[in-house]
Write a protein that holds these residues in place. Structure first.
Motif: not given
Length: 353
Positions: A237-238, A254, A257-258, A279, A283, A289
């Protein structure tokens, strides 16, 4: 003089490709005539041959990853000479005066680029025919040089799969210290891994197939994440500055994107259909983003990419086929049964009945 050419063509959306004789336009003073040696097989060839994008013109001779030798040049051509090894990618013309063309981004021509096949010549209105054939005629502005150090047959997919992945990596300034992920390990994905690694990035492959780890690492991945494993996805994540999404069919963005860091970008290069499922705006909003897209590259950038490949020893992993095997190759591509790009040996045309 008009050139009579042998090739393989689709006569309709439902018929297999078969031998086909056709006529190419007369060479002009700025044209290069190329005897084709090799032609890569792109997934878009299937889309077009089967009219999946609803714009197909028949009969259709596919192929836009073309490598060959110059057999003649027009009176106004100075960049190329007989015997040169050259390439032709997805385009053979553009308006050459709009803002996109003036920036060397002919693929985004406001008047529409003329595609190497399934297009219409903007001067004489003849249909364009691609590289599943023995010879092609192209304006010298849309011909690129192939270095002697490159394996010509393995260089063919660089004209589409190569530039499609190189261009966004360069545009988003991927380099040393970048954390990059590639979604999908196919014709595009394997080139994305090679380029991102060569550019100095820390590279991760997202895959749905557990047994691809060793292969991904061979191609340049530092890490492999199984995208169907919630724990593995949560662990990244990220993390990523840039994600190159090479998947050619609708899929859920999705979860990926996380995994983007703040200000990160997910770039679509394989998908032209609608994004499904939807989407979740959070997110992208919660982290500033971006979802973006990129199509091939301009001619100057394509030459830059080829020179980069020559310098760094980068080519595609290929499987050579005879042109008589093209219909079977299409079926294998649909099953992801190729590592990682089919390339047609055009000399096999001589076997065609």
């Amino acid at each position: 003089m008009t050139l009579d050419i042998r090739g393989f063509a689709a006569q309709s959306a439902t018929t297999p490709l078969a031998p086909h004789a056709f006529v190419r336009r007369d060479p002009r003073p700025t044209d290069v005539v190329i005897d084709i040696l090799y032609c890569g097989v792109c997934h878009s060839d299937i889309h077009q041959a089967r009219n999946e994008w609803k714009n197909s013109i028949y009969p259709m001779v596919p192929g836009h990853e073309i490598i060959g030798r110059v057999s003649s040049v027009g009176a106004n051509v100075s960049k190329f000479k007989v015997g040169d090894m050259v390439g032709v990618g997805c385009m053979v013309d553009s308006c050459q005066h709009c803002d996109a063309c003036n920036e060397g981004l002919e693929q985004y021509c406001r008047e529409g680029a003329v595609w190497t096949y399934n297009g219409i010549d903007r001067r004489d209105q003849m249909p364009t025919f691609g590289g599943y054939s023995e010879r092609i005629v192209v304006d010298d502005k849309f011909v690129v040089r192939i270095a002697d150090s490159l394996d010509a047959k393995a260089a063919a997919p660089l004209l589409c799969a190569g530039i499609t992945t190189y261009s966004p990596l360069k545009y988003w300034k991927v380099g040393k210290g970048s954390k990059v992920a590639v979604i999908g390990l196919g014709g595009l994905g394997h080139m994305g891994l090679k380029f991102a690694k060569a550019m100095g990035a820390d590279v991760t492959l997202f895959t749905r197939t557990p047994d691809k780890e060793a292969e991904a690492r061979r191609l340049g991945a530092d890490h492999v994440v199984l995208s169907t494993d919630e724990a593995q996805m949560k662990a990244v994540t990220r993390q990523f500055d840039f994600i190159l999404d090479t998947v050619p069919s609708p899929h859920d963005l999705n979860p990926y994107l996380a995994t983007l860091a703040m200000n990160g970008t997910l770039c679509l290069v394989g998908l032209l259909e609608p994004i499904e499922p939807a989407v979740a705006a959070a997110n992208v909003v919660m982290g500033r983003r971006s979802i973006s897209g990129s199509a091939i590259g301009g001619i100057a950038e394509t030459q830059e990419m080829l020179d980069y490949c020559a310098k760094h020893g980068i080519v595609s992993d290929i499987e050579m086929i005879d042109i008589q095997d093209i219909n079977g190759a299409y079926e294998r591509m649909l099953k992801s049964d190729v590592r990682y790009r089919f390339v047609i040996d055009i000399a096999s045309l001589k076997k065609a009945s």
